[in-house]
Write an enzyme that holds these catalytic residues in place. Structure first.
Site, PDB file in Angstrom:
ATOM      1  N   ALA A  25       0.833  -1.183   0.000  1.00  0.00           N
ATOM      2  CA  ALA A  25       0.000   0.000   0.000  1.00  0.00           C
ATOM      3  C   ALA A  25       0.878   1.246   0.000  1.00  0.00           C
ATOM      4  CB  ALA A  25      -0.885  -0.007   1.230  1.00  0.00           C
ATOM      5  N   TYR A  26       2.142   1.032   0.341  1.00  0.00           N
ATOM      6  CA  TYR A  26       3.037   2.145   0.526  1.00  0.00           C
ATOM      7  C   TYR A  26       3.570   2.611  -0.817  1.00  0.00           C
ATOM      8  CZ  TYR A  26       7.038   4.717   2.296  1.00  0.00           C
ATOM      9  OH  TYR A  26       7.952   5.674   2.575  1.00  0.00           O
ATOM     10  N   LYS A  27       3.252   3.812  -1.184  1.00  0.00           N
ATOM     11  CA  LYS A  27       3.719   4.297  -2.475  1.00  0.00           C
ATOM     12  C   LYS A  27       4.565   5.537  -2.273  1.00  0.00           C
ATOM     13  CE  LYS A  27       1.644   5.265  -6.416  1.00  0.00           C
ATOM     14  NZ  LYS A  27       0.425   5.731  -7.070  1.00  0.00           N
ATOM     15  N   ILE A  28       5.619   5.634  -3.045  1.00  0.00           N
ATOM     16  CA  ILE A  28       6.452   6.812  -2.936  1.00  0.00           C
ATOM     17  C   ILE A  28       6.198   7.648  -4.162  1.00  0.00           C
ATOM     18  CG2 ILE A  28       8.736   7.503  -2.173  1.00  0.00           C
ATOM     19  CD1 ILE A  28       8.609   4.173  -3.538  1.00  0.00           C
TER      20      ILE A  28
END
Lengths: 610, 605
Positions: A25-28
């Protein structure tokens, strides 16, 4: 047509999704940036004893290695090179004196590397003297200039870092106004999220960080961290290591829940500490302008030419003569067993972990206090206890949605520092993938006579002579290095690429010298005089091909339709070899989805069983 | 160079007892017939969907009818060759599902074995088969005539046919000791250890032991399984496993020491082999879907260009370098063929700290039937083992593949010795991340009670238990669990194949169970886990709004301030003007205004 591309974004290929990057879910968003702020004062150019490179030279080598590694591993990152304490000034608005922006924030290319090369060595020092010179120092101005570099960038920056390379611990020699200005500017930079590191180099009387720089650099990530390294870097190796350790923003591949059961959940970040670097894919360029072109893929109906939307299509596989059809969603659903996460099964003693049970590079986990508070304490306790009891945790691991589970061993790893107080191994659990029954092949062991003590002892001498200290970063990938040298040569219009040193080749001459008569002695012990281990190979290799591409090929044996039909009926196509099957497909103009054996067989079966 | 090696094949006959005793069951238990049928079904399902090329035959005994090549004069009755040797297909799967029914007769399992042997020999005559195997599924509950036993064993040996037995009960009362390592695990749970067996069964069991031990000496009994074993561990596949391809090469140390070796892939991640094709939703025809890829410029009109008008290029940082395929091939790194060359030797512990790369482990033996090579390699393996060292080698699979650097560890087993090769990283593969300290961090320092709670939890959740003999037994062997992904895929394919219009079935319960914590462990850890729960406060952090970067704040709220300032002011106090652009624009702006006011005051005076 933009919406089309979005429509088909994940439709393009049926290959399994990329293991990494796609998940979590972690997007940069945004890019990393790094500014090298290098002292160009006279002191930097002083050569060390015994012809050691000057601090300036060391710094330039280090910057170069960062440039090239950025080009290889993260070509989107922005890097800048700024000198301070110069005589000449060069910066975007030329409003700062004695600050020389050598490279503005940009993703580094071949030209940049070449520029750095020009600054190296004796000639480099001369060039630096000529173009920039050494003059007055104001770190405050330099920092201010750097902050402008950041703010001039229109792109969103995700991580901002600034590294100061200097050998002067008191740059303004007691000018307190300048000191104050530098502190203010440093504080401003830090407030905008820039992390300031000091890469201090040796100076004869020793570098005193507390004199000035302790107020400039960013505080360590948390109070207990070792923080500022008090020892200056003496060697290029140390400097490179320190720079490399800071240069990349550590970034979790995903963040997951680690469940111990009964609702005891902690949060962990999953990190990739080693991943096979590969040659990046080629891009297509428009011949006339050399600008990159994009590809669009669409599907349309073969008969009426209408565009096919995703729900106009289904997925199918053929087994024997039976076609089994599913919806795209169903194909995904089959892979779903549970939600993403780590679930604890139990613990096992470390000796149950087999060295040879390796199927994938390991991952690394570290607690995520920001997601579930208390995670770090729980995690640390587990780490301490597992390590103390010499056990590993066995977990079920589902990295993403619609991904089947695998079992992993969480192996405790406590923090270790090397001699220069740099973290050699970080604290956390290594995540080792365990093979399922299917992943283990049955190998019929070769059983033969074993060696006598005398023979073993002779080999021990050989081993002893050729021992060395292995370091995991000691070998460069010759294939990649060659590729980038080639590109470099083309980009810079060089006549020929710089030769690479292939570190994977055995240094035969040196080995022979070291071994001396040992090899013959060993051979006399194990081989009879007439034995030639290089003789009687299974098949004599052909002499080196003359480079004319596909050399001699076997004459093609065309298969009659009759024969093929026969094979199809009996289901014996599998007995034919892939080249024969390919030829058959070509011969009868049959379209195939791929070149795997089964795909060829399927295509032929479809064709001839109609 | 491509070696066109004819893949070695295996043939296997499934021989299932369908006699009436198989339908009996104790209350609450599935009849043996159903269990055996499931074993066969699961096996065939896997063979079909894994597109295995091995040939499979099916012989039933205890059938009402008789159909086999040996039936004559009332001999070999009630034995039916249901299917001769063929590649298993969907049809066979459907037949097993619908036509495999319990019979009303009983037949001698030894007779059935003879029929299977006859079938194997007849069908494989003149063909090259690497492995021949017969799988017998029976409850042994029938009168058998043992007078031909020696002859049968003899001809099994001669024809090099191997046997596997699947029985409703374990062969011994007690668990077989775990071989440790690659051997098969202990059977699940002793169902009925030797008790309650009929006279025929006891007698039959003796014969099974007799046959198996005379075929394979002491290891023979490892090929006798229970039905539940088979379902869980797919033991049936062991015998016909395809052996990995041999990779002959030379191990070299310096220029003049060469040892002939052969490598085999011993461990590698098995992937789903078949990809999904795209078909049209209505017609289910693949040919109805055409796929088209177009190239277009990155301009507003997305101008399409022809493929022929494009060339290949690579990114080099910010540059894109045109680099044709021909040039690339010409200039690329060329390795000089397959090799396994020692670069040096190093301490094992140094290599163990390094991450392992790649997706496989290769076992390296001395060349087959070359005793000199065996002695030379043995000397190396033993030398490394006693010095606790490993060889660092350059490994290239063949001329076309890229070289690797890897480690070869010594491995000495009771029966054989080898080197284990695993790939090591290149410098480019590594990412040096630094993580904050955990252990000596005051914030996260666990208390004594927390430490002891976790200590107790670990003790309660050990997956290795001591059995009665004091030997430790691993109760959760991952390397004995078949990959659930395959099982699930095959289940869904099978289901959809038979019922094209049904929704997909749920995951089979036993498959789910395989992925859960063992029940005994779950029960044991209840209390310690509760203790951990109370001693460690774990709270989900409610996500705050994403932190704004200064750029965001600045752009949206205060960008206008700069433009509204008269230019002579910036001339006057350039520094402070620039400062408005950075951190606290509001404050800075106020300062600026103040100074402006001052300026005006000054001017007006």
């Amino acid at each position: 047509m933009a919406e089309w591309r979005e429509y088909y974004q994940n439709e393009d290929d049926e290959v399994e999704e990329d293991e990494e990057d796609s998940g979590g879910a972690y997007k940069i968003s945004g890019r990393d940036s790094l500014v090298f702020l290098v002292d160009a004062s006279k002191e930097m150019f002083i050569k060390g004893e015994d012809g050691e490179p000057s601090n300036f030279d060391m710094t330039m080598q280090c910057v170069r290695s960062v440039y090239t590694s950025k080009i290889i591993s993260s070509d989107k990152d922005l890097v800048a090179l700024v000198f301070y304490g110069t005589e000449q000034s060069k910066n975007p608005r030329n409003s700062f004196k004695h600050v020389y922006v050598y490279h503005d924030l940009d993703s580094p290319g071949a030209k940049h590397v070449q520029d750095i090369d020009k600054l190296q060595g004796e000639k480099g020092a001369q060039l630096a003297e000529k173009t920039m010179g050494s003059g007055e120092t104001s770190l405050g101005e330099a920092l201010w200039c750097c902050s402008n570099l950041y703010s001039d960038i229109k792109l969103r920056l995700s991580h901002k870092r600034l590294m100061i390379f200097t050998c002067r611990d008191d740059p303004h020699v007691g000018d307190s106004a300048k000191d104050r200005q530098a502190r203010t500017k440093a504080a401003d930079l830090k407030e905008t999220g820039v992390v300031i590191d000091l890469m201090h180099l040796t100076k004869p009387e020793g570098f005193d960080v507390s004199l000035f720089f302790c107020d400039i650099v960013s505080p360590p990530e948390d109070e207990s961290e070792l923080g500022l390294q008090t020892e200056p870097c003496r060697k290029l190796e140390d400097l490179q290591k320190r720079v490399r350790a800071k240069e990349l923003k550590k970034r979790a591949q995903s963040r997951l829940t680690f469940s111990l059961g009964e609702g005891v959940n902690l949060a962990v970040g999953v990190y990739v500490l080693a991943r096979t670097a590969t040659k990046p894919p080629a891009v297509r360029l428009y011949r006339d302008t050399n600008e990159p072109v994009r590809t669009k893929t669409r599907y349309f109906h073969a008969h009426n030419g209408g565009i096919l939307l995703p729900n106009d299509m289904k997925r199918a596989q053929v087994y024997g003569k039976k076609q089994i059809v599913m919806e795209k969603d169903e194909v995904d659903e089959i892979k779903k067993f549970d939600d993403p996460g780590l679930v604890l099964m139990g613990f096992k003693p470390m000796e149950r972990l087999k060295l040879h049970h390796h199927i994938r590079p390991a991952l690394f986990i570290y607690p995520e206090e920001e997601q579930i508070s208390g995670s770090s304490c729980m995690f640390t306790t587990l780490l301490l206890k597992c390590s103390e009891k010499n056990v590993f945790a066995l977990c079920r691991y589902i990295p993403r949605r619609n991904t089947p589970p695998r079992f992993v061993a969480l192996v405790p790893q406590r923090e270790e520092l090397d001699q220069s107080q740099t973290q050699a191994t970080p604290p956390g659990f290594r995540v080792i993938f365990l093979p399922f029954a299917d992943d283990i092949r049955t190998v019929d062991a070769h059983v033969g006579p074993t060696a006598s003590d005398e023979q073993v002892d002779k080999m021990k001498e050989i081993v002893h002579k050729l021992r060395f200290k292995y370091r995991s970063d000691a070998f460069e990938n010759p294939m990649l290095q060659q590729h980038y040298r080639n590109l470099e040569a083309l980009a810079l219009d060089m006549l020929a690429p710089e030769p690479i040193e292939d570190l994977t080749m055995p240094k035969v001459q040196m080995m022979d010298d070291r071994l001396g008569p040992l090899v013959q002695e060993f051979k006399d012990l194990v081989y009879p005089p007439d034995y030639n281990p290089e003789g009687k190979p299974a098949a004599k290799r052909k002499p080196a091909e003359s480079g004319g591409g596909g050399a001699e090929k076997k004459p093609k044996v065309e298969m009659s339709e009759e024969e093929l039909k026969n094979h199809v009926e009996k289901g014996t196509l599998g007995k034919l070899t892939v080249p024969v099957l390919k030829d058959a497909c070509r011969q009868f103009g049959i379209r195939t989805t791929g070149t795997k054996k089964q795909e060829l067989i399927d295509a032929l079966t479809m064709q001839f069983s109609k | 160079m491509l070696f066109l090696i004819n893949e070695s094949k295996s043939s296997l006959v499934l021989c299932m007892d369908v006699g009436f005793s198989m339908s009996n069951s104790e209350p609450g238990q599935e009849p043996s017939f159903e269990q055996a049928k499931k074993v066969i079904q699961k096996f065939v399902q896997r063979q079909v969907f894994a597109e295995n090329k091995d040939e499979v035959g099916l012989v039933l005994f205890g059938t009402d009818g008789t159909k086999n090549g040996l039936a004559e004069d009332g001999q070999y009755e009630n034995i039916t060759v249901h299917r001769r040797l063929m590649m298993p297909d969907f049809e066979l799967l459907e037949e097993i599902e619908s036509k495999l029914q319990p019979g009303g007769q009983q037949a001698d399992w030894l007779d059935a074995l003879v029929v299977c042997m006859d079938l194997l020999q007849e069908e494989t005559m003149g063909k090259k088969f690497e492995r021949l195997n017969i799988v017998l599924l029976t409850d042994l509950n029938v009168q058998t005539s043992a007078d031909q036993l020696d002859v049968i064993i003899d001809s099994l040996k001669k024809a090099r046919i191997t046997l596997q037995f699947f029985l409703p009960f374990p062969v011994d009362g007690e668990d077989r000791a775990d071989g440790g390592g690659d051997g098969p695990g202990p059977s699940a749970a002793p169902v009925r250890p030797g008790k309650g067996l009929s006279r025929q069964q006891t007698q039959g069991l003796e014969m099974v032991k007799n046959i198996m031990t005379s075929l394979e000496e002491e290891d023979g009994l490892e090929e006798v399984y229970t039905f539940s074993d088979a379902l869980q561990k797919l033991s049936i596949f062991k015998r016909i496993d395809r052996r990995p391809m041999a990779w002959p090469c030379h191990l070299t140390i310096g220029s003049s020491l060469t040892i002939r070796i052969v490598g085999y892939k011993a461990v590698t991640e098995e992937k789903v082999k078949k990809s999904w094709a795209i078909v049209e939703a209505q017609s289910h025809q693949r040919d109805d879907v055409k796929r088209e890829t177009v190239y277009c410029l990155d301009d507003d009109n997305e101008t399409e260009v022809q493929k022929d008008d494009t060339i290949q290029g690579f990114r080099y940082g910010s540059d894109i370098v045109p680099f044709s395929k021909v040039d690339e091939d010409q200039m690329k790194y060329k390795s000089d063929g397959k090799c396994f060359s020692v670069l040096g030797f190093t301490k094992q512990e140094l290599v163990r700290c390094s991450p392992f790369m790649g997706s496989q482990v290769v076992k390296v033996f001395a060349a087959r039937d070359d005793e000199h090579a065996a002695v030379a390699l043995s000397a190396l393996i033993r030398a490394l083992d006693s010095l606790k060292m490993a060889a660092i080698v350059r490994y290239a699979y063949d001329r076309r593949s890229n070289p690797q650097v890897g480690a070869a560890f010594p491995c000495i087993k009771e029966k054989y010795e080898c080197l284990l090769y695993v790939q090591l990283p290149f410098m480019e593969d590594l990412r040096q991340f630094t993580f904050p300290v955990l252990e000596n961090n005051k914030k996260f320092k666990p208390s004594e009670s927390q430490l002891s709670a976790v200590d107790a939890l670990i003790d309660s959740m050990m997956l290795v238990e001591k059995d009665e003999d004091g030997e430790s037994v691993d109760v959760f062997k991952v390397n004995h669990i078949p990959n659930p992904q395959f099982q699930r895929l095959f289940q869904c394919l099978h289901h959809r194949g038979v019922n094209p219009d049904d929704p997909l079935p749920p995951v089979e319960p036993w498959l789910k169970r395989d992925l859960e914590r063992p029940q005994a462990v779950s029960a044991r850890c209840q209390t310690p886990l509760q203790d951990v729960k109370t001693k460690f406060p774990l709270k989900v952090v409610v996500k705050k709004k994403e932190q704004k970067t200064s750029a965001d704040v600045f752009d949206q709220e205060h960008a206008f301030t700069l433009t509204s300032i008269p230019c002579e002011v910036s001339h006057f106090n350039r520094r402070s003007l620039f400062q408005v652009g950075s951190v606290n624009p509001v404050r800075d702006f106020c300062t600026l205004i103040l100074s402006l006011l001052n300026l005006h005051k000054n001017v007006s005076y």
